[in-house]
Design a protein around this motif. Structure first.
Motif, PDB file in Angstrom:
ATOM      1  N   ALA A  98       3.200  -3.972   7.951  1.00 53.85           N
ATOM      2  CA  ALA A  98       4.129  -3.042   8.590  1.00 53.85           C
ATOM      3  C   ALA A  98       4.391  -1.860   7.668  1.00 53.85           C
ATOM      4  O   ALA A  98       4.336  -1.991   6.441  1.00 53.85           O
ATOM      5  CB  ALA A  98       5.446  -3.739   8.919  1.00 53.85           C
ATOM      6  N   ALA A  99       4.653  -0.708   8.258  1.00 56.24           N
ATOM      7  CA  ALA A  99       5.040   0.473   7.490  1.00 56.24           C
ATOM      8  C   ALA A  99       6.536   0.376   7.221  1.00 56.24           C
ATOM      9  O   ALA A  99       7.359   0.766   8.047  1.00 56.24           O
ATOM     10  CB  ALA A  99       4.708   1.748   8.273  1.00 56.24           C
ATOM     11  N   VAL A 100       6.909  -0.153   6.056  1.00 55.85           N
ATOM     12  CA  VAL A 100       8.301  -0.524   5.818  1.00 55.85           C
ATOM     13  C   VAL A 100       9.237   0.683   5.845  1.00 55.85           C
ATOM     14  O   VAL A 100      10.389   0.563   6.263  1.00 55.85           O
ATOM     15  CB  VAL A 100       8.449  -1.295   4.488  1.00 55.85           C
ATOM     16  CG1 VAL A 100       7.747  -2.633   4.568  1.00 55.85           C
ATOM     17  CG2 VAL A 100       7.938  -0.488   3.310  1.00 55.85           C
ATOM     18  N   ASN A 101       8.756   1.855   5.390  1.00 57.79           N
ATOM     19  CA  ASN A 101       9.643   3.012   5.391  1.00 57.79           C
ATOM     20  C   ASN A 101       9.686   3.720   6.740  1.00 57.79           C
ATOM     21  O   ASN A 101      10.181   4.840   6.839  1.00 57.79           O
ATOM     22  CB  ASN A 101       9.263   4.000   4.281  1.00 57.79           C
ATOM     23  CG  ASN A 101       7.864   4.579   4.439  1.00 57.79           C
ATOM     24  OD1 ASN A 101       6.954   3.898   4.907  1.00 57.79           O
ATOM     25  ND2 ASN A 101       7.697   5.829   4.039  1.00 57.79           N
ATOM     26  N   SER A 102       9.197   3.056   7.778  1.00 56.81           N
ATOM     27  CA  SER A 102       9.389   3.571   9.141  1.00 56.81           C
ATOM     28  C   SER A 102      10.514   2.821   9.853  1.00 56.81           C
ATOM     29  O   SER A 102      10.817   3.113  11.005  1.00 56.81           O
ATOM     30  CB  SER A 102       8.093   3.453   9.954  1.00 56.81           C
ATOM     31  OG  SER A 102       7.779   2.096  10.247  1.00 56.81           O
ATOM     32  N   ILE A 133       0.858  -1.184   0.000  1.00 52.62           N
ATOM     33  CA  ILE A 133       0.000   0.000   0.000  1.00 52.62           C
ATOM     34  C   ILE A 133       0.893   1.232   0.000  1.00 52.62           C
ATOM     35  O   ILE A 133       1.746   1.393   0.887  1.00 52.62           O
ATOM     36  CB  ILE A 133      -0.930   0.032   1.225  1.00 52.62           C
ATOM     37  CG1 ILE A 133      -1.851  -1.183   1.227  1.00 52.62           C
ATOM     38  CG2 ILE A 133      -1.756   1.318   1.236  1.00 52.62           C
ATOM     39  CD1 ILE A 133      -2.713  -1.289   2.471  1.00 52.62           C
ATOM     40  N   MET A 134       0.731   2.085  -1.004  1.00 58.21           N
ATOM     41  CA  MET A 134       1.436   3.359  -1.045  1.00 58.21           C
ATOM     42  C   MET A 134       0.431   4.441  -0.690  1.00 58.21           C
ATOM     43  O   MET A 134      -0.546   4.638  -1.418  1.00 58.21           O
ATOM     44  CB  MET A 134       2.028   3.602  -2.434  1.00 58.21           C
ATOM     45  CG  MET A 134       3.110   2.623  -2.828  1.00 58.21           C
ATOM     46  SD  MET A 134       3.813   3.019  -4.459  1.00 58.21           S
ATOM     47  CE  MET A 134       5.151   1.831  -4.537  1.00 58.21           C
ATOM     48  N   ASP A 165       3.676  10.011   4.949  1.00 52.77           N
ATOM     49  CA  ASP A 165       3.496   9.150   3.775  1.00 52.77           C
ATOM     50  C   ASP A 165       4.189   7.831   4.057  1.00 52.77           C
ATOM     51  O   ASP A 165       5.375   7.801   4.401  1.00 52.77           O
ATOM     52  CB  ASP A 165       4.101   9.795   2.529  1.00 52.77           C
ATOM     53  CG  ASP A 165       3.516  11.177   2.274  1.00 52.77           C
ATOM     54  OD1 ASP A 165       2.430  11.253   1.690  1.00 52.77           O
ATOM     55  OD2 ASP A 165       4.148  12.180   2.666  1.00 52.77           O
ATOM     56  N   PHE A 166       3.464   6.732   3.906  1.00 53.39           N
ATOM     57  CA  PHE A 166       3.999   5.427   4.301  1.00 53.39           C
ATOM     58  C   PHE A 166       3.718   4.369   3.254  1.00 53.39           C
ATOM     59  O   PHE A 166       2.761   4.436   2.494  1.00 53.39           O
ATOM     60  CB  PHE A 166       3.398   4.992   5.646  1.00 53.39           C
ATOM     61  CG  PHE A 166       3.738   5.916   6.784  1.00 53.39           C
ATOM     62  CD1 PHE A 166       4.935   5.763   7.477  1.00 53.39           C
ATOM     63  CD2 PHE A 166       2.874   6.934   7.155  1.00 53.39           C
ATOM     64  CE1 PHE A 166       5.258   6.622   8.520  1.00 53.39           C
ATOM     65  CE2 PHE A 166       3.195   7.805   8.200  1.00 53.39           C
ATOM     66  CZ  PHE A 166       4.389   7.634   8.893  1.00 53.39           C
ATOM     67  N   ILE A 167       4.591   3.367   3.229  1.00 54.52           N
ATOM     68  CA  ILE A 167       4.411   2.183   2.388  1.00 54.52           C
ATOM     69  C   ILE A 167       4.281   0.974   3.304  1.00 54.52           C
ATOM     70  O   ILE A 167       5.129   0.760   4.164  1.00 54.52           O
ATOM     71  CB  ILE A 167       5.616   1.968   1.445  1.00 54.52           C
ATOM     72  CG1 ILE A 167       5.792   3.195   0.540  1.00 54.52           C
ATOM     73  CG2 ILE A 167       5.440   0.708   0.609  1.00 54.52           C
ATOM     74  CD1 ILE A 167       7.050   3.148  -0.303  1.00 54.52           C
TER      75      ILE A 167
END
Length: 217
Positions: free
Chosen positions: A193-197, A151-152, A215-217
């Motif tokens: 999970a929010a991978v870019n966190s 999910i973007m 903004d999260f992926i």
């Protein structure tokens, strides 16, 4: 609509999600291929149309480049007209050799300022976030076996502090609003999970109130 351009730092990224394109969709299916100014990317647009949960500032798109090609796209999905969400979401599955991914776009509206808006506006905002979460859930659950969903999203909320499940140490540490809390619940329920966190990417919003990651992926 004038073709969009990709910033130089993203020219070699294979898949990009973009929201706020302000492109109006003219097709009945809710998506179309659009030209871009330069580079080797192609653009799948999910333009905005009139609806309860959208406005002229919405519109979202997926940019992709080799090895991903149009022939690798399967199961393109846009919200129905009846949902009122066109311009806020879209999804496509890429089946490219061993790369099997589903990209789900979601553009959440910002929370209205409570002291500057009426009760009706807040109610509409809650309804939009719930409708968008429901659409995301349906797309996530319909992902074929052996395809990895991503999910973007422009969440327009921070996710808060690190936890033991889906939020990493670089989430921004700010206070989540309603949709931030709902997304944390959603990730826990769907083992996501929010991978870019989990690594440092820097802020995705800079304004007079400071720097934030929303903004999260």
């Amino acid at each position: 609509h004038r073709p969009l351009a990709i910033s130089k730092q993203f020219l070699f990224v294979h898949i990009l999600g973009l929201v706020g394109t302000q492109i109006r969709e003219q097709t009945d299916v809710g998506h179309s291929m659009r030209p871009i100014k330069e580079g080797n990317h192609q653009m799948l647009s999910f333009g905005c149309q009139d609806g309860k949960h959208t406005n002229k500032s919405t519109g979202c798109a997926i940019f992709f480049r080799a090895p991903f090609q149009v022939k690798h796209m399967h199961g393109i999905s846009a919200p129905s007209r009846a949902s009122g969400l066109r311009g806020r979401a879209g999804a496509v599955t890429f089946l490219c050799r061993d790369l099997r991914v589903k990209i789900i776009l979601a553009y959440f509206p910002p929370q209205p300022w409570k002291h500057k808006t009426d009760k009706s506006s807040l109610q509409t905002w809650h309804q939009t976030t719930q409708a968008l979460l429901s659409w995301i859930t349906d797309e996530w659950n319909s992902t074929p076996h052996r395809v990895v969903p991503y999910i973007m999203t422009d969440l327009n909320s921070q996710l808060g502090h690190q936890d033991d499940v889906g939020v990493g140490e670089y989430a921004g540490r700010g206070q989540p609003n309603y949709i931030g809390h709902k997304m944390r619940e959603w990730m826990a329920t769907h083992n996501a999970a929010a991978v870019n966190s989990f690594f440092h990417t820097g802020p995705t919003l800079v304004n007079k109130d400071g720097q934030k990651q929303i903004d999260f992926i």
